[in-house]
Design a protein around this motif. Structure first.
Motif, PDB file in Angstrom:
ATOM      1  N   ASN A 137       0.834  -1.207   0.000  1.00  0.00           N
ATOM      2  CA  ASN A 137       0.000   0.000   0.000  1.00  0.00           C
ATOM      3  C   ASN A 137       0.866   1.255   0.000  1.00  0.00           C
ATOM      4  O   ASN A 137       0.519   2.259  -0.644  1.00  0.00           O
ATOM      5  CB  ASN A 137      -0.917  -0.012   1.219  1.00  0.00           C
ATOM      6  CG  ASN A 137      -2.096  -0.954   1.046  1.00  0.00           C
ATOM      7  OD1 ASN A 137      -2.678  -1.028  -0.035  1.00  0.00           O
ATOM      8  ND2 ASN A 137      -2.451  -1.683   2.100  1.00  0.00           N
ATOM      9  N   GLU A 138       1.995   1.221   0.720  1.00  0.00           N
ATOM     10  CA  GLU A 138       2.919   2.352   0.696  1.00  0.00           C
ATOM     11  C   GLU A 138       3.515   2.537  -0.700  1.00  0.00           C
ATOM     12  O   GLU A 138       3.653   3.668  -1.188  1.00  0.00           O
ATOM     13  CB  GLU A 138       4.030   2.117   1.725  1.00  0.00           C
ATOM     14  CG  GLU A 138       5.034   3.257   1.841  1.00  0.00           C
ATOM     15  CD  GLU A 138       4.412   4.531   2.375  1.00  0.00           C
ATOM     16  OE1 GLU A 138       4.930   5.620   2.042  1.00  0.00           O
ATOM     17  OE2 GLU A 138       3.414   4.442   3.119  1.00  0.00           O
ATOM     18  N   ALA A 140       2.037   1.656  -3.442  1.00  0.00           N
ATOM     19  CA  ALA A 140       0.953   2.119  -4.313  1.00  0.00           C
ATOM     20  C   ALA A 140       0.771   3.626  -4.215  1.00  0.00           C
ATOM     21  O   ALA A 140       0.365   4.274  -5.188  1.00  0.00           O
ATOM     22  CB  ALA A 140      -0.349   1.407  -3.947  1.00  0.00           C
ATOM     23  N   ARG A 141       1.064   4.219  -3.060  1.00  0.00           N
ATOM     24  CA  ARG A 141       0.975   5.674  -2.946  1.00  0.00           C
ATOM     25  C   ARG A 141       2.055   6.365  -3.764  1.00  0.00           C
ATOM     26  O   ARG A 141       1.867   7.500  -4.207  1.00  0.00           O
ATOM     27  CB  ARG A 141       1.086   6.077  -1.470  1.00  0.00           C
ATOM     28  CG  ARG A 141      -0.185   5.832  -0.676  1.00  0.00           C
ATOM     29  CD  ARG A 141      -0.113   6.480   0.689  1.00  0.00           C
ATOM     30  NE  ARG A 141       0.704   5.695   1.597  1.00  0.00           N
ATOM     31  CZ  ARG A 141       0.238   4.734   2.377  1.00  0.00           C
ATOM     32  NH1 ARG A 141      -1.051   4.418   2.339  1.00  0.00           N
ATOM     33  NH2 ARG A 141       1.045   4.067   3.184  1.00  0.00           N
ATOM     34  N   ASN A 143       3.380   4.940  -6.612  1.00  0.00           N
ATOM     35  CA  ASN A 143       3.134   4.627  -8.024  1.00  0.00           C
ATOM     36  C   ASN A 143       1.744   4.014  -8.128  1.00  0.00           C
ATOM     37  O   ASN A 143       1.536   2.841  -7.846  1.00  0.00           O
ATOM     38  CB  ASN A 143       4.205   3.652  -8.542  1.00  0.00           C
ATOM     39  CG  ASN A 143       4.109   3.450 -10.038  1.00  0.00           C
ATOM     40  OD1 ASN A 143       3.205   3.965 -10.697  1.00  0.00           O
ATOM     41  ND2 ASN A 143       5.036   2.696 -10.588  1.00  0.00           N
ATOM     42  N   LYS A 144       0.782   4.816  -8.542  1.00  0.00           N
ATOM     43  CA  LYS A 144      -0.608   4.384  -8.564  1.00  0.00           C
ATOM     44  C   LYS A 144      -0.986   3.626  -9.832  1.00  0.00           C
ATOM     45  O   LYS A 144      -2.106   3.124  -9.927  1.00  0.00           O
ATOM     46  CB  LYS A 144      -1.531   5.596  -8.404  1.00  0.00           C
ATOM     47  CG  LYS A 144      -1.358   6.317  -7.078  1.00  0.00           C
ATOM     48  CD  LYS A 144      -2.304   7.492  -6.961  1.00  0.00           C
ATOM     49  CE  LYS A 144      -2.127   8.205  -5.620  1.00  0.00           C
ATOM     50  NZ  LYS A 144      -3.043   9.365  -5.499  1.00  0.00           N
ATOM     51  N   LYS A 145      -0.099   3.543 -10.791  1.00  0.00           N
ATOM     52  CA  LYS A 145      -0.431   2.896 -12.065  1.00  0.00           C
ATOM     53  C   LYS A 145       0.444   1.678 -12.325  1.00  0.00           C
ATOM     54  O   LYS A 145       0.799   1.391 -13.459  1.00  0.00           O
ATOM     55  CB  LYS A 145      -0.287   3.901 -13.209  1.00  0.00           C
ATOM     56  CG  LYS A 145      -1.280   5.043 -13.140  1.00  0.00           C
ATOM     57  CD  LYS A 145      -1.179   5.955 -14.342  1.00  0.00           C
ATOM     58  CE  LYS A 145      -2.202   7.057 -14.294  1.00  0.00           C
ATOM     59  NZ  LYS A 145      -2.125   7.947 -15.491  1.00  0.00           N
ATOM     60  N   ASP A 146       0.787   0.970 -11.289  1.00  0.00           N
ATOM     61  CA  ASP A 146       1.604  -0.237 -11.417  1.00  0.00           C
ATOM     62  C   ASP A 146       0.697  -1.447 -11.204  1.00  0.00           C
ATOM     63  O   ASP A 146       0.185  -1.680 -10.107  1.00  0.00           O
ATOM     64  CB  ASP A 146       2.725  -0.226 -10.377  1.00  0.00           C
ATOM     65  CG  ASP A 146       3.774  -1.304 -10.637  1.00  0.00           C
ATOM     66  OD1 ASP A 146       3.430  -2.304 -11.294  1.00  0.00           O
ATOM     67  OD2 ASP A 146       4.920  -1.146 -10.184  1.00  0.00           O
ATOM     68  N   TRP A 147       0.488  -2.237 -12.258  1.00  0.00           N
ATOM     69  CA  TRP A 147      -0.414  -3.396 -12.159  1.00  0.00           C
ATOM     70  C   TRP A 147       0.144  -4.457 -11.215  1.00  0.00           C
ATOM     71  O   TRP A 147      -0.630  -5.181 -10.578  1.00  0.00           O
ATOM     72  CB  TRP A 147      -0.654  -4.006 -13.538  1.00  0.00           C
ATOM     73  CG  TRP A 147       0.496  -4.849 -14.028  1.00  0.00           C
ATOM     74  CD1 TRP A 147       1.579  -4.440 -14.705  1.00  0.00           C
ATOM     75  CD2 TRP A 147       0.660  -6.266 -13.814  1.00  0.00           C
ATOM     76  NE1 TRP A 147       2.428  -5.497 -14.944  1.00  0.00           N
ATOM     77  CE2 TRP A 147       1.884  -6.632 -14.426  1.00  0.00           C
ATOM     78  CE3 TRP A 147      -0.086  -7.255 -13.193  1.00  0.00           C
ATOM     79  CZ2 TRP A 147       2.357  -7.944 -14.406  1.00  0.00           C
ATOM     80  CZ3 TRP A 147       0.387  -8.559 -13.176  1.00  0.00           C
ATOM     81  CH2 TRP A 147       1.591  -8.898 -13.790  1.00  0.00           C
ATOM     82  N   CYS A 150      -1.017  -3.873  -7.615  1.00  0.00           N
ATOM     83  CA  CYS A 150      -2.417  -4.268  -7.418  1.00  0.00           C
ATOM     84  C   CYS A 150      -2.563  -5.785  -7.424  1.00  0.00           C
ATOM     85  O   CYS A 150      -3.275  -6.362  -6.591  1.00  0.00           O
ATOM     86  CB  CYS A 150      -3.281  -3.651  -8.518  1.00  0.00           C
ATOM     87  SG  CYS A 150      -3.316  -1.845  -8.506  1.00  0.00           S
ATOM     88  N   GLN A 169      -8.618  -5.480  -5.891  1.00  0.00           N
ATOM     89  CA  GLN A 169      -7.243  -5.229  -6.341  1.00  0.00           C
ATOM     90  C   GLN A 169      -6.955  -5.917  -7.678  1.00  0.00           C
ATOM     91  O   GLN A 169      -6.301  -5.344  -8.550  1.00  0.00           O
ATOM     92  CB  GLN A 169      -6.255  -5.701  -5.277  1.00  0.00           C
ATOM     93  CG  GLN A 169      -6.295  -4.901  -3.987  1.00  0.00           C
ATOM     94  CD  GLN A 169      -5.860  -3.453  -4.182  1.00  0.00           C
ATOM     95  OE1 GLN A 169      -5.085  -3.140  -5.089  1.00  0.00           O
ATOM     96  NE2 GLN A 169      -6.353  -2.570  -3.333  1.00  0.00           N
ATOM     97  N   SER A 172      -8.561  -4.043 -10.437  1.00  0.00           N
ATOM     98  CA  SER A 172      -7.766  -2.844 -10.719  1.00  0.00           C
ATOM     99  C   SER A 172      -6.538  -3.180 -11.541  1.00  0.00           C
ATOM    100  O   SER A 172      -6.164  -2.438 -12.464  1.00  0.00           O
ATOM    101  CB  SER A 172      -7.348  -2.173  -9.402  1.00  0.00           C
ATOM    102  OG  SER A 172      -8.470  -1.806  -8.633  1.00  0.00           O
TER     103      SER A 172
END
Length: 530
Positions: A137-138, A140-141, A143-147, A150, A169, A172
């Motif tokens: 989750n850290e 993801a903050r 880099n929000k566009k990394d498959w 998710c 997830q 997403s």
């Protein structure tokens, strides 16, 4: 010669001669000071290319030597060298050491999402799934566009049994980038929840996206096989074999279908191909043994099943089949041995208790046989064979009232199966039920089935009005139940679980290494078939 005050004087010109100006000589200290250069600071990345070269060539010893030299020169501040060292440690199985080095990389570059991904990956491999989700989750903050983030979050939530978050997830991840592995994980969530229809829909979308993926085709074929939709199952399994003729899972599944329909010779031909690829596969030898059982070659069947049992001593299905074959050969002590072992591994399957009761009956242990039948009746609410065999035992012991109750319970199950499925009943079972009905004076021609002519059956008396004064014993092992065979590595669930569980946990994809694209790891957890 007069000169103006304040102006420099030039040397006097002479005819063809010049004068050289002499400068005072410098001291030795001033010469040393002029020869000194600026101090050279070590370049942290000067050997990164060599580290990368050795790593991609899998020359890990040379790579570790260069890394050690580089870290000595940079006083442990070269992030890339530490990163690759951690990757090598993880490949060697030193997960804790790799975690510590990746945490060092995260301290050196706190805004780098790749370092956090590797920290979370190591935590996942250590079984610390909750801590892994926090680190993911850290990341993801950052880099929000990394498959991958998710996807890996979804897999961690699967381990934490938080299936709703896992589905969110994984969906997403599919929106960011479609991957086969994400579809597989999403399908497995639905299988864990026992929702076969949704799992089939997911795998159908996956096959549309990747029509040449043999794992997807095989899994979809096995799901159709589980639902009894044999045409679609055979179609998808055939497509899998078209792309990969040596895919042993598809071969085993196709052979199992042929085996179910009684085509034992063709099934054995398929299994011969699979034996070249996986000669030590327990399901393969189990299926081969049951093919020989279907061909009434019992010694060969026991030999193959014993080999399967040697390779997988804790597989209850193999023990079940061994007990069934020994019952057929009237080796009741051996049957009791294997069926007892199967019950220890599968204590909630009523059919196992029924077969154990048959063995105990033939071993003349009537009290324990009755206890086994009672447990079988309690656990199995669908199989009429359990009530039929129990009724036969009670009739032979002179307990007509209890036999009649079991007979009526059997009729209820038969009527339910007749109304809700197109199941064809075994002629041997029908004959035994008719004999028992005649003996109990409930009618020889049963309502729920048509009489089946059996050339081996003895002619029965048409008179049912006379009471049976001297009842003849009925065989209690006439209907033993179907032989079970496993398709690929897919196995039945215990009764009452209501879903399909993974034997092994799904694996995360390998995340990209520095300037090297790594292939996703294979999903090793196999679905278990009903």
């Amino acid at each position: 010669m007069r000169t103006r005050p304040g102006l420099p004087t030039s040397p006097p010109r002479t005819h063809g001669r010049t004068y050289k100006i002499q400068f005072p000589a410098e001291s030795a200290e001033s010469q040393k000071s002029r020869q000194k250069k600026a101090p050279e600071f070590p370049i942290l990345e000067k050997q990164n290319w060599l580290i990368h070269l050795y790593y991609v060539q899998k020359d890990y010893e040379a790579c570790k030597a260069v890394i050690k030299e580089q870290l000595q020169e940079t006083q442990g501040l070269c992030e890339y060298a530490i990163y690759v060292q951690a990757l090598i440690f993880r490949l060697e199985g030193n997960i804790q050491e790799s975690l510590e080095l990746f945490q060092t990389c995260a301290i050196l570059s706190p805004q780098c999402a790749d370092n956090l991904k590797q920290v979370a990956r190591s935590l996942f491999l250590l079984g610390k799934h909750k801590a892994a989700t926090e680190v993911y989750n850290e990341a993801a903050r950052l880099n929000k566009k990394d498959w991958e983030i998710c996807h890996n979050l979804g897999v961690c939530y699967i381990y934490l049994k938080q299936f709703n978050k896992a589905q969110d997830q994984l969906h997403s991840a599919l929106q960011l980038n479609r991957h086969d592995l994400t579809y597989i994980m999403l399908g497995k969530i639905h299988l864990l929840e026992g929702n076969l229809d949704k799992a089939i829909e997911i795998y159908k979308k996956a096959v549309e996206f990747s029509p040449e993926n043999t794992e997807l085709l095989t899994t979809l074929g096995l799901l159709y096989l589980q639902l009894g939709i044999y045409q679609k199952a055979f179609e998808h399994l055939g497509n899998a074999l078209t792309y990969d003729p040596t895919n042993y899972k598809a071969i085993l599944a196709a052979g199992s279908m042929m085996q179910t329909h009684g085509d034992f010779d063709v099934a054995l031909t398929k299994y011969r191909v699979a034996a070249c690829a996986v000669p030590e596969s327990p399901p393969l030898w189990n299926n081969i043994g049951m093919c020989f059982f279907g061909k009434k070659k019992y010694v060969a069947a026991i030999s193959c099943l014993k080999r399967a049992n040697y390779l997988a001593p804790f597989d209850w299905k193999i023990l079940y089949n061994l007990g069934l074959v020994h019952l057929t050969m009237q080796q009741y002590a051996s049957a009791f041995h294997f069926l007892s072992a199967a019950i220890n591994f599968q204590p909630k399957m009523g059919e196992l208790y029924m077969l154990l009761a048959v063995a105990l009956t033939n071993l003349e242990d009537i009290e324990n046989a009755k206890r086994a039948y009672m447990e079988a009746v309690r656990l199995d609410k669908c199989n009429p064979l359990v009530n039929l065999n129990y009724a036969v035992l009670m009739y032979n012991q002179g307990e007509k009232k209890g036999a009649l109750a079991q007979y009526q319970e059997m009729e209820k199950k038969i009527n339910f199966l007749k109304d809700n499925s197109s199941l064809e009943f075994d002629p041997e079972m029908i004959e035994m039920a008719q004999k028992l009905g005649a003996a109990l004076q409930v009618g020889e021609a049963l309502v729920w089935t048509k009489p089946v002519k059996d050339p081996k059956a003895k002619p029965r008396s048409s008179s049912t009005s006379k009471p049976v004064t001297c009842p003849q014993p009925l065989g209690s092992n006439q209907a033993l139940g179907r032989a079970m065979s496993s398709a690929a590595a897919y196995r039945k669930l215990p009764a009452g679980t209501g879903g399909t569980q993974l034997t092994k946990p799904p694996s995360l994809p390998l995340e990209p290494e520095p300037t090297v694209v790594a292939s996703p790891a294979e999903a090793s957890e196999e679905i278990r078939e009903k």
